[in-house]
Design an enzyme around this catalytic site. Structure first.
Site, PDB file in Angstrom:
ATOM      1  N   TYR A  90      56.649  53.576  68.898  1.00  0.00           N
ATOM      2  CA  TYR A  90      57.833  54.427  68.656  1.00  0.00           C
ATOM      3  C   TYR A  90      58.693  54.434  69.911  1.00  0.00           C
ATOM      4  O   TYR A  90      58.175  54.547  71.029  1.00  0.00           O
ATOM      5  CB  TYR A  90      57.396  55.861  68.336  1.00  0.00           C
ATOM      6  CG  TYR A  90      58.561  56.833  68.267  1.00  0.00           C
ATOM      7  CD1 TYR A  90      59.169  57.144  67.053  1.00  0.00           C
ATOM      8  CD2 TYR A  90      59.087  57.412  69.431  1.00  0.00           C
ATOM      9  CE1 TYR A  90      60.257  58.008  67.002  1.00  0.00           C
ATOM     10  CE2 TYR A  90      60.175  58.269  69.383  1.00  0.00           C
ATOM     11  CZ  TYR A  90      60.749  58.557  68.168  1.00  0.00           C
ATOM     12  OH  TYR A  90      61.834  59.397  68.116  1.00  0.00           O
ATOM     13  N   GLU A 147      66.809  55.350  67.488  1.00  0.00           N
ATOM     14  CA  GLU A 147      65.359  55.437  67.307  1.00  0.00           C
ATOM     15  C   GLU A 147      64.837  54.176  66.632  1.00  0.00           C
ATOM     16  O   GLU A 147      65.428  53.716  65.660  1.00  0.00           O
ATOM     17  CB  GLU A 147      65.025  56.663  66.445  1.00  0.00           C
ATOM     18  CG  GLU A 147      63.538  56.892  66.243  1.00  0.00           C
ATOM     19  CD  GLU A 147      63.265  58.008  65.226  1.00  0.00           C
ATOM     20  OE1 GLU A 147      63.089  59.159  65.628  1.00  0.00           O
ATOM     21  OE2 GLU A 147      63.236  57.705  64.020  1.00  0.00           O
TER      22      GLU A 147
END
Ligand code: GDP
Ligand code: MN
Length: 380
Positions: free
Chosen positions: A102, A190
């Site tokens: 992530y 993101e």
């Protein structure tokens, strides 16, 4: 302004971040055509909706043949995912995944710095990781003046304890992601998952991007702008260039300046009412702007009264008053209006409005009195 995954990937790609080859389509036939053109199996068929957890909801499928592309695209197009109807699917060359990470950058307003987050536990919702295993997220605060240097980025990647094989690829992508975030005028970028392939390459498999709409004059964002999801009122306001947010009460609000508009919401609440919207007409509002604002609010069936709250600074009272009078001549208003006009040249403004006052157009000397009247009219 939120982007769809396919737009986010296009945005990332323009900053040199590796993403999978693919294309976006709206029909099954076009999905098949893209798969034929990619000439590679498997491909992934991905629902384009601005909500997470598409995989779990059945909106992401691997297809090993043209028939499977047809089947999955057919099932996913039109599907409802958490209240969002799928109008487009993105078809891309599937990737082999060794590990899922992530990565993100966003603004930490209280720290007045950029915040980077990196975790070896990707592919799942980061909120869940933050809850269950907060130490698994390596955070970095970046002073916007200093920026992110390669040395600092390397330390950050080391702190996240990714597979050592991923280090160089991750550093490269994170530096590009930071450039995309800053130069691209994003509020959020993101990548979840950021993947390590069995070959050792690092690659963005998903893209979530929020752009700062205030910076649109610096960019070519017409294509992103065209796909924004707005309710009807918000669209009408946007077309007129008004700062508008739809709410679910019954008192329509027009104010000049965002600060005054927010105070107006508070005062309406204080008077026991519920605002139907937030509408800031900005400084120097002329008749056109006032007419446009009244039109937008008038078209909201939930509105029972309209509260125009003006405090003239640079905006002069007589111009606002002329604007209101002219607007009333142009727009057939169905709800009663209450005006509070104060500040620069307020007396001249009130004198202009005086002959037009009636049950349908009232004036009050203070903000609170005007709010109370507007709420009373809304509850009638
Ligand atoms: P989200 O669930 O809406 O965040 O959608 P993602 O694009 O993040 O995909 C969800 C999951 O699907 C990923 O974490 C992967 O496990 C899987 N997935 C997506 N694309 C591929 C791919 O190209 N190959 C493989 N093997 N899995 C994929
Ligand atoms: Mn994802």
């Amino acid at each position: 302004m939120d982007l769809f995954e396919y737009q986010g990937k296009q945005f990332f790609g323009s900053f040199g971040i590796p993403v999978s080859a693919g294309d976006v389509v709206e029909t099954v036939e076009d999905a098949v055509a893209v798969a034929e053109r990619l000439n590679y199996f498997p491909v992934v068929v991905k629902a384009q909706v601005q909500v997470g957890g598409r995989g779990k909801a059945g909106g992401i499928k691997l297809a090993n043949s043209i028939d499977e592309v047809r089947e999955h695209a057919g099932n996913i197009l039109g599907m409802d995912i958490k209240g969002h109807t799928v109008e487009r699917v993105w078809i891309e060359v599937a990737s082999d995944i060794a590990e899922e990470y992530y990565a993100s950058f966003t603004l930490d307003r209280s720290a007045k710095q950029h915040l980077g987050m990196l975790s070896a536990q990707g592919g799942v919702e980061i909120e869940a990781v933050a809850e269950e295993n907060p130490d698994a997220i390596a955070k970095i605060w970046i002073d916007p003046v200093d920026g992110l240097t390669e040395a600092v980025c390397r330390e950050w990647v080391a702190a996240a304890a990714l597979n050592p094989e991923a280090t160089d690829g991750a550093v490269d992508i994170l530096l590009k992601l930071y450039r995309a975030y800053v130069d691209g005028d994003a509020d959020l970028v993101e990548i979840n998952p950021l993947i390590l392939k069995p070959t050792g390459e690092v690659h963005a498999l998903d893209a979530k991007v929020t752009l700062d709409a205030n910076a649109d004059f610096r960019h070519e964002w017409a294509e992103y702008e065209a796909t924004q999801e707005r309710d009807e009122r918000e669209q009408a306001a946007h077309d007129k260039g008004l700062q508008y947010v739809g709410l679910d009460g019954s008192v329509g609000i027009i104010a000049n300046g965002a600060g005054l508009a927010m105070s107006t919401l508070d005062v309406v609440n204080q008077a026991g009412g519920k605002p139907a919207n937030f509408l800031d007409i900005g400084g120097g509002a002329n008749a056109d702007v006032m007419a446009g604002a009244l039109e937008v609010i008038n078209n909201d069936p939930a509105v029972r009264s309209i509260f125009i709250n003006i405090f003239g600074g640079i905006t002069r009272g007589e111009e606002v008053a002329n604007g209101i009078v002219e607007a009333l001549g142009r727009v057939e208003i169905s709800s009663p209006i209450v005006i509070r006009l104060d500040g620069t040249n307020a007396e001249e403004g009130r004198a202009i409005l005086e002959p037009h006052l009636s049950d349908k157009l009232q004036m009050q000397p203070t903000m609170l009195a005007a709010a109370a009247t507007a709420v009373e009219l809304a509850n009638r």
